[in-house]
Design a protein around this motif. Structure first.
Motif, mmCIF file in Angstrom:
data_model
loop_
_atom_site.group_PDB
_atom_site.id
_atom_site.type_symbol
_atom_site.label_atom_id
_atom_site.label_comp_id
_atom_site.label_asym_id
_atom_site.label_seq_id
_atom_site.Cartn_x
_atom_site.Cartn_y
_atom_site.Cartn_z
ATOM 1 N N ALA A 161 0.910 -1.174 -0.114
ATOM 2 C CA ALA A 161 -0.072 0.108 0.026
ATOM 3 C C ALA A 161 0.864 1.319 0.021
ATOM 4 N N THR A 162 0.851 2.144 -0.772
ATOM 5 C CA THR A 162 1.244 3.321 -0.838
ATOM 6 C C THR A 162 0.992 4.007 0.546
ATOM 7 N N LEU A 163 2.038 4.680 1.244
ATOM 8 C CA LEU A 163 1.684 5.205 2.447
ATOM 9 C C LEU A 163 0.640 6.241 2.258
ATOM 10 N N PRO A 164 -0.393 5.946 3.138
ATOM 11 C CA PRO A 164 -1.750 6.710 2.910
ATOM 12 C C PRO A 164 -1.920 8.125 3.315
ATOM 13 N N PHE A 165 -0.833 8.624 4.052
ATOM 14 C CA PHE A 165 -1.090 9.906 4.531
ATOM 15 C C PHE A 165 -0.143 10.887 3.795
ATOM 16 N N LEU A 166 0.486 10.315 2.722
ATOM 17 C CA LEU A 166 1.163 11.010 1.908
ATOM 18 C C LEU A 166 0.432 12.364 1.300
ATOM 19 N N LEU A 259 4.555 20.975 7.709
ATOM 20 C CA LEU A 259 5.161 21.240 6.097
ATOM 21 C C LEU A 259 4.461 21.951 5.359
ATOM 22 N N ALA A 260 3.165 22.331 5.256
ATOM 23 C CA ALA A 260 2.509 23.311 4.431
ATOM 24 C C ALA A 260 3.374 24.867 4.481
ATOM 25 N N ALA A 273 10.167 12.695 6.456
ATOM 26 C CA ALA A 273 11.014 12.545 5.524
ATOM 27 C C ALA A 273 10.266 12.067 4.266
ATOM 28 N N ILE A 274 9.477 10.885 4.174
ATOM 29 C CA ILE A 274 8.847 10.529 3.056
ATOM 30 C C ILE A 274 7.827 11.615 2.815
ATOM 31 N N GLU A 275 6.984 12.120 3.892
ATOM 32 C CA GLU A 275 5.837 13.089 3.505
ATOM 33 C C GLU A 275 6.734 14.416 2.745
ATOM 34 N N ALA A 276 7.797 14.896 3.204
ATOM 35 C CA ALA A 276 8.715 16.180 2.591
ATOM 36 C C ALA A 276 8.870 15.871 1.159
ATOM 37 N N ILE A 277 9.451 14.383 0.729
ATOM 38 C CA ILE A 277 9.982 14.079 -0.658
ATOM 39 C C ILE A 277 8.503 14.298 -1.347
ATOM 40 N N ALA A 278 7.486 13.727 -0.599
ATOM 41 C CA ALA A 278 6.158 13.766 -1.766
ATOM 42 C C ALA A 278 5.879 15.236 -2.202
ATOM 43 N N LEU A 279 6.363 16.184 -1.204
ATOM 44 C CA LEU A 279 6.048 17.629 -1.798
ATOM 45 C C LEU A 279 7.156 18.016 -2.742
ATOM 46 N N LEU A 284 17.198 16.778 4.703
ATOM 47 C CA LEU A 284 18.694 16.286 5.186
ATOM 48 C C LEU A 284 18.483 15.277 6.091
ATOM 49 N N ILE A 285 19.040 14.128 6.133
ATOM 50 C CA ILE A 285 19.047 12.791 7.098
ATOM 51 C C ILE A 285 20.582 13.034 7.839
ATOM 52 N N VAL A 286 20.593 13.388 9.152
ATOM 53 C CA VAL A 286 21.547 13.562 9.789
ATOM 54 C C VAL A 286 22.330 12.211 10.168
#
Length: 415
Positions: A161-166, A259-260, A273-279, A284-286
């Protein structure tokens, strides 16, 4: 005409509420959908519940909160065809038993994990081995979990399932937007590491006074979350070597709201991070604390997103490698197969061929073990005398067992 499929989602912590409600919303439109929140030691506050359900269909905006006994009554009256167990691992088998005990006709039972699930984890499989369908969110997760289940001798059906909250809309963002740090309860764990991270964010805020640096936390002081947090950032901010700049802020609320309009996201390993990539937002992953299973960041290897404290301070953010995206959470939605998997299981159910799988691990002890599992998972929300008895008997027995196992491991190399 066939009756519509009735699907009930049972959720517990804030992250599982968010995931379970969002995935429930993705179920076929003609299904009858219901959401309940189970009362457990990680019961979300009203504010956490509201944040978890931002953007979700209004019919799920105010779910009932029930204890295990009330859940059994609901199951008996609703007689759902599908039950989604959107709960933490130790609770899955407890709720599974309650559902089977209350249902006149055995429903299809699905479960899953609410975010990044790499690397595959033995306990995650062991807790969920009786479920009919185990939902994951990337091709890589399916491969790794299926491979591990085979090694463990567990027969498990996995669904993609695609992450549903992206998010789906690209917000208006710019250089002056907020930089969001997605905090996690367990990563990093040590106080010195968390304080160092906070100091880098503070220095970034000083060097870029035109934008806010927001430490986005999952829970305010006193609120519960999926994982216990030992060192709260709100407490640590007063221990910085220099006073925190005015534009370094600590805030809760929904990640989608933060994020908005944000300019970038920083984290150690958060699903945010996945939510941000979707946008199409830089991330940056430290990696100053390493890349390891313990830090839950091995999934980002080869993504091109890793950076260090200098990148945090200077505001050098990155975009992911396209080759990494297709294998990690950004497959085409037409490859999702969790609904078709449920439909196949419903056919087996109609034919009377949906057997209950045996719990191979953590089942020894009969009634007392089941009471122990329930009391450990539900804490003060389990008011049964059997639970109290099991805890009283089981706790010292478990100490003896754990000590014996440690001793055996110490002696094995010399034998």
């Amino acid at each position: 005409m066939n009756a519509p499929v009735r699907i009930l989602t049972v959720a517990d912590s804030d992250s599982y509420v968010k995931w379970g409600a969002a995935l429930l919303e993705r179920a076929p439109a003609d299904w009858e959908k219901s959401l309940l929140v189970l009362a457990t030691p990680v019961l979300p506050s009203a504010e956490q519940l509201n944040a978890a359900l931002v953007g979700i269909d209004p019919q799920f905006a105010q779910p009932s909160i029930v204890d295990l006994s009330a859940l059994a009554v609901r199951i008996a009256s609703m007689q759902p065809d599908v039950v989604m167990l959107s709960v933490r691992g130790p609770l899955v088998k407890v709720v599974f038993r309650a559902v089977l005990g209350a249902a006149a006709r055995r429903p299809v039972i699905m479960t899953g994990l609410p975010g990044i699930s790499i690397p595959a984890n033995r306990r995650a499989i062991a807790y969920r081995m009786q479920a009919d369908l185990f939902v994951l969110h990337s091709r890589r997760e399916i491969r790794e979990f299926a491979g591990l289940a085979e090694v463990m001798g567990v027969e498990q059906r996995f669904g993609l399932a695609t992450l549903p909250f992206l998010p789906h809309k690209n917000p208006s963002q710019g250089q002056d937007g907020d930089v969001i740090f997605a905090a996690q309860a367990k990563v990093p764990w040590e106080r010195t590491d968390r304080l160092a991270l906070l100091s880098w964010l503070a220095e970034s805020a000083r060097r870029h006074p035109y934008r806010r640096v927001v430490v986005k936390v999952r829970a305010a002081r006193g609120e519960q979350q999926t994982h216990a947090e030992r060192h709260d950032y709100a407490d640590l901010i007063g221990d910085l070597d220099r006073p925190a700049p005015h534009n370094l802020v600590i805030a809760g609320g929904a990640m989608a709201d933060h994020l908005a309009g944000a300019a970038a996201l920083v984290t150690i390993s958060s699903t945010a991070a996945i939510e941000a990539i979707a946008l199409d937002m830089p991330v940056l992953i430290v990696d100053d604390f390493g890349v390891s299973t313990r830090l839950i960041n091995t999934v980002f290897e080869d993504s091109g997103l890793f950076g260090n404290s200098g990148d945090v301070v200077e505001g050098r953010f990155k975009h992911p490698d396209p080759a990494w995206l297709a294998d990690n959470y950004f497959h085409a939605v037409e490859h999702d197969d969790w609904v078709s998997g449920l439909e196949q299981l419903l056919v087996l159910r109609e034919a009377g061929q949906l057997a209950v799988k045996k719990q191979k691990q953590g089942a020894f002890g009969g009634i007392l073990r089941r009471a122990w599992d329930r009391k450990r998972a539900l804490g003060r929300f389990d008011r049964s005398w059997t639970g109290s008895l099991a805890l009283a008997v089981g706790t010292p027995a478990r100490w003896v067992f754990m000590a014996a196992r440690r001793l055996r491991r110490m002696l094995l190399p010399s034998t």
